[in-house]
Design a protein around this motif. Structure first.
Motif, PDB file in Angstrom:
ATOM      1  N   ASN A 281       0.688  -1.215  -0.065  1.00 45.37           N
ATOM      2  CA  ASN A 281       0.011   0.019   0.039  1.00 45.37           C
ATOM      3  C   ASN A 281       0.790   1.307   0.005  1.00 45.37           C
ATOM      4  O   ASN A 281       0.413   2.323  -0.500  1.00 45.37           O
ATOM      5  CB  ASN A 281      -0.850   0.191   1.191  1.00 45.37           C
ATOM      6  CG  ASN A 281      -2.026  -0.987   1.061  1.00 45.37           C
ATOM      7  OD1 ASN A 281      -2.372  -1.388   0.086  1.00 45.37           O
ATOM      8  ND2 ASN A 281      -2.637  -1.288   2.266  1.00 45.37           N
ATOM      9  N   SER A 282       2.118   1.220   0.525  1.00 45.69           N
ATOM     10  CA  SER A 282       2.868   2.299   0.716  1.00 45.69           C
ATOM     11  C   SER A 282       3.896   2.515  -0.422  1.00 45.69           C
ATOM     12  O   SER A 282       4.530   3.510  -0.787  1.00 45.69           O
ATOM     13  CB  SER A 282       3.929   2.234   1.844  1.00 45.69           C
ATOM     14  OG  SER A 282       3.213   2.004   3.132  1.00 45.69           O
ATOM     15  N   GLY A 283       3.347   1.704  -1.535  1.00 43.52           N
ATOM     16  CA  GLY A 283       4.184   1.946  -2.961  1.00 43.52           C
ATOM     17  C   GLY A 283       5.229   1.040  -3.204  1.00 43.52           C
ATOM     18  O   GLY A 283       6.089   1.578  -4.213  1.00 43.52           O
ATOM     19  N   TRP A 284       5.718   0.179  -2.349  1.00 44.51           N
ATOM     20  CA  TRP A 284       6.777  -0.683  -2.583  1.00 44.51           C
ATOM     21  C   TRP A 284       6.778  -1.384  -3.778  1.00 44.51           C
ATOM     22  O   TRP A 284       5.693  -2.122  -4.194  1.00 44.51           O
ATOM     23  CB  TRP A 284       7.170  -1.546  -1.379  1.00 44.51           C
ATOM     24  CG  TRP A 284       8.105  -0.984  -0.315  1.00 44.51           C
ATOM     25  CD1 TRP A 284       7.605   0.002   0.701  1.00 44.51           C
ATOM     26  CD2 TRP A 284       9.477  -1.419   0.063  1.00 44.51           C
ATOM     27  NE1 TRP A 284       8.840   0.172   1.520  1.00 44.51           N
ATOM     28  CE2 TRP A 284       9.528  -0.484   1.194  1.00 44.51           C
ATOM     29  CE3 TRP A 284      10.259  -2.256  -0.635  1.00 44.51           C
ATOM     30  CZ2 TRP A 284      11.045  -0.920   1.675  1.00 44.51           C
ATOM     31  CZ3 TRP A 284      11.483  -2.388   0.052  1.00 44.51           C
ATOM     32  CH2 TRP A 284      12.163  -1.442   1.065  1.00 44.51           C
ATOM     33  N   PRO A 285       7.897  -1.196  -4.782  1.00 44.72           N
ATOM     34  CA  PRO A 285       7.962  -2.312  -5.955  1.00 44.72           C
ATOM     35  C   PRO A 285       8.026  -3.784  -5.498  1.00 44.72           C
ATOM     36  O   PRO A 285       8.426  -3.960  -4.403  1.00 44.72           O
ATOM     37  CB  PRO A 285       9.040  -1.752  -6.608  1.00 44.72           C
ATOM     38  CG  PRO A 285       9.285  -0.501  -6.300  1.00 44.72           C
ATOM     39  CD  PRO A 285       8.828  -0.299  -4.900  1.00 44.72           C
ATOM     40  N   LEU A 286       7.222  -4.610  -6.201  1.00 39.91           N
ATOM     41  CA  LEU A 286       7.017  -5.867  -5.788  1.00 39.91           C
ATOM     42  C   LEU A 286       8.351  -6.745  -5.600  1.00 39.91           C
ATOM     43  O   LEU A 286       8.605  -7.495  -4.877  1.00 39.91           O
ATOM     44  CB  LEU A 286       6.214  -6.611  -6.745  1.00 39.91           C
ATOM     45  CG  LEU A 286       4.678  -6.176  -6.462  1.00 39.91           C
ATOM     46  CD1 LEU A 286       3.804  -7.021  -7.361  1.00 39.91           C
ATOM     47  CD2 LEU A 286       4.174  -6.175  -5.121  1.00 39.91           C
TER      48      LEU A 286
END
Length: 320
Positions: A281-286
């Motif tokens: 949710n915080s935008g970390w790339p997978l």
């Protein structure tokens, strides 16, 4: 326990077999079974129905799989009637049932964090919870850390996760689980204060210096579970019980060791699942997140992405 004597099985796998097998044996004893030859398909089905009344379908599915292996061993040892193994049917699951939906959400995690920071600052449980939520690691990885695995390198605060099976702390995926993880200044501060004030300065059974200790050595998984899960009870955080229980008489409220009986309490894995969802949710790339939390991208999306469909859509929109 039978399965613990096998050198070919991982400690985590042994634990998976141990509880359902123990529960099955206790059920048999409570129903007057005195010899293995008395075990039949009807008793197994009765135990299965009991588990359905206690846990989720996915847990029953896994429990039956593990007990079925135990029954196969007894059958091969001629301790039960031949053919009993084939009579034990493992419950089928839908795709939805196969994925656990138990998760610690960000709001709950913040409540627990605030409570610990206010009333139990830098204690063992505060430090452990902050580390698990921030890193998204398994409990086995957290308690495997040594003092030397917590480092400051050119201003970066790091945790070194290392596979040490010969020294009592194997990681889930062996050497593939080894990685260096950067942690925030705030988590580093809590760890430093825990070490300075509350950490028991003791060695473990292999003469190592564990990061998380008790007075007798390295912190054990079961003790971590019993204490960390206790903070997920609403009453432990000063909130009104949503289950209409009287805190003065409720066993789950009165004793930590009974906290698992509270319907609102969670185990350790939902903390990891919630932390990973929070990272997503915080935008970390997978791909970087996959390395950080030691899980493949496919498994991460199937089992650890607990976002709602709308939240997933919003994240995609923000990315675009």
């Amino acid at each position: 326990m039978l399965f613990r004597s096998q050198n070919t099985i991982k400690e985590s796998s042994a634990r998976a077999y141990e509880y359902p097998t123990k529960d099955f044996i206790e059920f048999l004893e409570e129903n007057g079974v005195e010899a293995t030859g008395e075990i039949d398909g009807y008793l197994v089905e009765q135990w299965k129905q009991k588990r359905y009344s206690e846990v989720k379908p996915v847990t029953v599915h896994n429990n039956v799989k593990h007990v079925r292996v135990f029954i196969k061993w007894m059958q091969n040892s001629e301790l039960v009637e031949y053919g009993l193994y084939d009579k034990v049917a493992v419950p089928q699951l839908s795709k939805k049932q196969a994925v656990s939906n138990e998760v610690l959400d960000a709001d709950q995690a913040e409540e627990i964090s605030d409570f610990l920071e206010t009333y139990e600052y830098a204690t063992r449980w505060h430090a452990l919870f902050e580390l698990m939520w921030h890193v998204g690691c398994r409990i086995s990885g957290a308690i495997a850390l040594d003092m030397d695995d917590f480092k400051v390198n050119l201003g970066d605060k790091l945790l070194h996760f290392r596979d040490r099976p010969d020294l009592g702390t194997p990681l889930k995926n062996g050497a593939k689980s080894e990685r260096n993880v950067t942690i925030s200044d705030s988590v580093s501060t809590v760890l430093n204060d825990y070490i300075a004030v509350h950490r028991d300065d003791v060695k473990d059974d292999y003469d190592r210096d564990p990061l998380f200790t008790t007075s007798s050595g390295r912190l054990k998984r079961q003790m971590a579970y019993r204490n960390i899960s206790a903070y997920s009870r609403p009453c432990a955080l000063g909130k009104t019980c949503p289950h209409d229980k009287d805190e003065k008489t409720c066993p789950a409220a009165r004793q930590k060791k009974q906290s698992y009986e509270c319907p609102s309490s969670i185990s350790l894995h939902p903390i990891r699942r919630g932390a990973i969802t929070y990272h997503i949710n915080s935008g970390w790339p997978l791909d970087p997140l996959s390395e950080r939390v030691d899980v493949s991208r496919d498994v991460l999306m199937k089992h650890y992405d607990a976002r709602s469909e709308e939240k997933a859509r919003e994240n995609r929109r923000e990315y675009m």
